[in-house]
Design a protein around this motif. Structure first.
Motif, mmCIF file in Angstrom:
data_model
loop_
_atom_site.group_PDB
_atom_site.id
_atom_site.type_symbol
_atom_site.label_atom_id
_atom_site.label_comp_id
_atom_site.label_asym_id
_atom_site.label_seq_id
_atom_site.Cartn_x
_atom_site.Cartn_y
_atom_site.Cartn_z
ATOM 1 N N LEU A 1 0.835 -1.213 0.000
ATOM 2 C CA LEU A 1 0.000 0.000 0.000
ATOM 3 C C LEU A 1 0.864 1.254 0.000
ATOM 4 O O LEU A 1 0.568 2.226 -0.701
ATOM 5 N N GLN A 2 1.922 1.210 0.785
ATOM 6 C CA GLN A 2 2.838 2.364 0.789
ATOM 7 C C GLN A 2 3.407 2.583 -0.602
ATOM 8 O O GLN A 2 3.471 3.710 -1.094
ATOM 9 N N ASP A 3 3.809 1.503 -1.250
ATOM 10 C CA ASP A 3 4.386 1.618 -2.592
ATOM 11 C C ASP A 3 3.363 2.154 -3.591
ATOM 12 O O ASP A 3 3.720 2.794 -4.579
ATOM 13 N N LEU A 4 2.100 1.868 -3.320
ATOM 14 C CA LEU A 4 1.046 2.397 -4.214
ATOM 15 C C LEU A 4 0.816 3.891 -4.000
ATOM 16 O O LEU A 4 0.097 4.529 -4.749
ATOM 17 N N GLY A 5 1.367 4.406 -2.904
ATOM 18 C CA GLY A 5 1.200 5.833 -2.606
ATOM 19 C C GLY A 5 0.031 6.118 -1.668
ATOM 20 O O GLY A 5 -0.402 7.260 -1.529
ATOM 21 N N LYS B 1 -6.993 -12.840 -16.269
ATOM 22 C CA LYS B 1 -8.283 -12.338 -16.735
ATOM 23 C C LYS B 1 -8.593 -10.919 -16.271
ATOM 24 O O LYS B 1 -9.731 -10.459 -16.363
ATOM 25 N N LEU B 2 -7.581 -10.228 -15.760
ATOM 26 C CA LEU B 2 -7.842 -8.872 -15.270
ATOM 27 C C LEU B 2 -7.722 -7.843 -16.381
ATOM 28 O O LEU B 2 -7.093 -8.090 -17.409
ATOM 29 N N ARG B 3 -8.303 -6.692 -16.111
ATOM 30 C CA ARG B 3 -8.153 -5.589 -17.062
ATOM 31 C C ARG B 3 -6.814 -4.906 -16.815
ATOM 32 O O ARG B 3 -6.250 -5.015 -15.711
ATOM 33 N N ASP B 4 -6.362 -4.131 -17.803
ATOM 34 C CA ASP B 4 -5.029 -3.525 -17.713
ATOM 35 C C ASP B 4 -4.817 -2.705 -16.458
ATOM 36 O O ASP B 4 -3.768 -2.750 -15.831
ATOM 37 N N GLU B 5 -5.837 -1.917 -16.108
ATOM 38 C CA GLU B 5 -5.630 -0.991 -14.987
ATOM 39 C C GLU B 5 -5.773 -1.684 -13.625
ATOM 40 O O GLU B 5 -5.493 -1.076 -12.595
ATOM 41 N N GLU B 6 -6.194 -2.931 -13.613
ATOM 42 C CA GLU B 6 -6.349 -3.634 -12.341
ATOM 43 C C GLU B 6 -5.019 -4.281 -11.933
ATOM 44 O O GLU B 6 -4.271 -4.762 -12.777
ATOM 45 N N ILE B 7 -4.753 -4.265 -10.629
ATOM 46 C CA ILE B 7 -3.469 -4.787 -10.144
ATOM 47 C C ILE B 7 -3.700 -6.144 -9.500
ATOM 48 O O ILE B 7 -4.670 -6.313 -8.755
#
Ligand code: PRX
Length: 580
Positions: free
Chosen positions: A80-84, A171-177
């Motif tokens: 989470l920290q790395d995600l900002g 099967k995820l979309r591009d913007e999903e992590i």
């Protein structure tokens, strides 16, 4: 010394600092629930002790030690920290009762963000309302539930990241992590230096009017949760504890995560649907000793009878407790007969964060009573008209508590006026900013009860129109708002209808738009519409079509009237009815 003594003795000598003693916590240590439930337990030399025994569908099992909790929650915190993500920002946990839910909860708290668990059976509309209200920044979910998030993400400007923690990443979309907990064990993480008031857990709860309100808790809640877990649930070092609640609701976090783990106790989680046989099997297989559940479940177990109980070895059980709805005397007596142990009732709410009225080992139990105020809790019954505390045993009024207990909610997110309105006892202009500490006020629960001459509290009913189905509160306004979005429906009213197992189920009254006629198809369609948008709990079990709904002169639908008719009660004063 802290775990013994009569009710009276504990009450007399009470001080919330006893909680610190029970936890072995010293002044100067960080007060952070995430670290208290993992790092501290490891520091006490219990890193190898089992923390979580998890079982999913098909009997699949996983086990985690406290050291696993520590490094895996570090992983979530670091991620989470790395995600900002910044301390104070909201991170929603939207998943079934999988291990990732429990571990991410600790990780979010460790890095100072706010954990917002939401019941995974919520449909897109229930989810949207709560994410929008909280300005939630990140959501952790699974492949199974991400579709609901996708449907609403464009309407959630604050939502920056969708993280999928289980399922097929391809099967995820591009913007999903995609984040795999097991692949991100982090040995060292510096815990956020929270204090008692730092926001920790955010739970949404339904009221009569308006959309659900976000009850915000702080890290100091752990004192109340740990002490009640120790005294009321009576958890001890070697217990195997099972709390059947889902962390999407407050029982599942206060007593399904924080209470047991802050005390370093092993707990089991069963993430599969309810059957009495599966529950008994789970108790037998895991040698469960302490079991915290709800009246609806107990009534279902009763329905399946004693013969089934006899097919299992439940001899490990030593203590049972219940919360969420009135626990009828019959259920207490039945459980004593078939398990050799009575379910002990506890009363509390999302807002109170921990148990308020309790029965605990050593106290005399009066079947059908909620028990007595937990030591340290000052409870009262307020007169229905004057809000003055009543003194006469047997008088029905509103259950209220003097503010200031450690786990009391600190705000309703973005709704200071509604928060304020929950407190009575001082003139408006004398209301302090820090309501939660003013002991001249009363926090009013919204429930009616009375106490008897021995100080035992007896539940009477809610003071509002909120529906309690199987121990879950459902707001009539939420259901009505969703109903009128259905093309066939012009107006709607939702009430609780009596039900043998669930106490109440949702019944709705609707008027139809021109061109629509009642039919079986329409009924099914409306039921599914609500189930998908809101949740299976909110789905009406009965739909009554009406030409017209009863209203006040100002146009407000009179649920009270419909409910009284349904329950066969006195209809009361109808002088404000439109057509009188
Ligand atoms: O109406 C009371 C009922 O559940 C409400 C609180 O619901 P919630 O905030 O979702 O929290 C549920 C779990 C703590 C109360 O206002 N309730 C809770 N416990 C009892 C109860 N009603 C009767 N007896 C109880 N023991």
């Amino acid at each position: 010394m802290s775990n013994i003594g009569s009710y009276e003795k504990r009450r007399e000598n009470f001080n919330w600092d006893i909680a610190k003693e029970v936890l072995g916590w010293k002044e100067g240590e960080i007060l952070n629930i995430g670290a208290m439930c993992s790092d501290r337990i490891c520091a006490q030399g219990k890193g190898d002790k089992k923390a979580l025994i998890w079982q999913g569908f098909g009997g699949k099992q996983k086990t985690y030690t406290f050291n696993d909790l520590r490094v895996l929650s570090n992983g979530f915190a670091k991620f989470l920290q790395d995600l900002g993500v910044e301390p104070g920002e909201k991170v929603c946990l939207f998943m079934d009762k999988i291990p990732e839910l429990y571990v991410s909860f600790l990780g979010v708290l460790k890095m100072g963000a706010v954990a917002q668990p939401l019941f995974s059976a919520f449909g897109d509309e229930s989810l949207e309302v709560r994410l929008l209200s909280a300005d939630t920044k990140v959501i952790f979910t699974t492949r199974k539930h991400v579709k609901k998030v996708r449907k609403i993400q464009d309407r959630l400007p604050a939502l920056e990241k969708i993280v999928v923690v289980e399922g097929n990443p391809a099967k995820l979309r591009d913007e999903e992590i995609y984040f795999s907990m097991e692949d991100f064990r982090v040995e060292d993480f510096t815990t956020f230096e929270s204090d008692a008031g730092t926001p920790s857990v955010l739970h949404y709860t339904s009221g009569t009017t308006g959309q659900p309100k976000g009850a915000q808790h702080g890290h100091g809640s752990v004192w109340g949760q740990a002490l009640t877990t120790s005294w009321v649930l009576d958890l001890k070092e070697d217990d195997i504890y099972w709390c059947t609640a889902d962390p999407g609701w407050v029982t599942g976090t206060s007593y399904g995560i924080i209470g047991p783990w802050s005390l370093g106790v092993t707990q089991c989680v069963l993430d599969s649907g309810f059957t009495s046989a599966a529950w008994y099997q789970f108790i037998q297989d895991n040698r469960v000793t302490v079991w915290y559940s709800a009246p609806t479940a107990i009534r279902s177990l009763m329905r399946d009878g004693e013969a089934l109980v006899r097919q299992y070895d439940l001899s490990s059980l030593r203590h049972l407790a219940s919360v969420g709805e009135p626990l009828n005397a019959e259920a207490v007596i039945w459980s004593e007969k078939v398990y050799g142990l009575a379910f002990l009732d506890t009363f509390w709410q999302t807002e109170t964060g921990s148990m308020m009225i309790t029965n605990f080992p050593g106290m005399k139990i009066k079947p059908g009573s909620m028990g007595k105020p937990f030591p340290g809790i000052v409870a009262g019954i307020l007169d229905l008209k004057t809000n003055e505390p009543v003194t006469e045993p047997g008088t029905v009024g509103l259950i209220a508590f003097r503010p200031g207990w450690p786990s009391m909610f600190r705000e309703y997110v973005k709704q200071p006026d509604i928060y304020r309105s929950k407190f009575v006892g001082a003139a408006d202009d004398a209301m302090p900013a820090e309501l939660r500490l003013d002991e001249s006020l009363w926090y009013v629960s919204g429930d009616r009860a009375s106490f008897d001459k021995d100080g035992y509290y007896w539940f009477v009913g809610r003071d509002d129109d909120v529906i309690n189905t199987g121990g879950h509160l459902v707001g009539p306004f939420e259901i009505e708002s969703a109903l009128v979005e259905h093309e066939a429906i012009a107006e709607a009213a939702a009430i609780g209808k009596p039900d043998e197992v669930n106490m109440e189920v949702v019944k709705v009254f609707v008027t139809l738009n021109p061109g629509f006629e009642p039919s079986d198809d329409l009924e099914l369609n409306i039921m599914n519409f609500i189930r998908k948008r809101l949740s299976p709990l909110a789905m009406p079990q009965e739909i009554e079509y009406s030409e017209k709904l009863p209203k006040t002169r100002s146009g407000k639908i009179l649920r009270r009237y419909l409910k009284a008719l349904e329950w066969g009660e006195e209809v009361g004063d109808l002088s404000t009815l439109e057509d009188d």
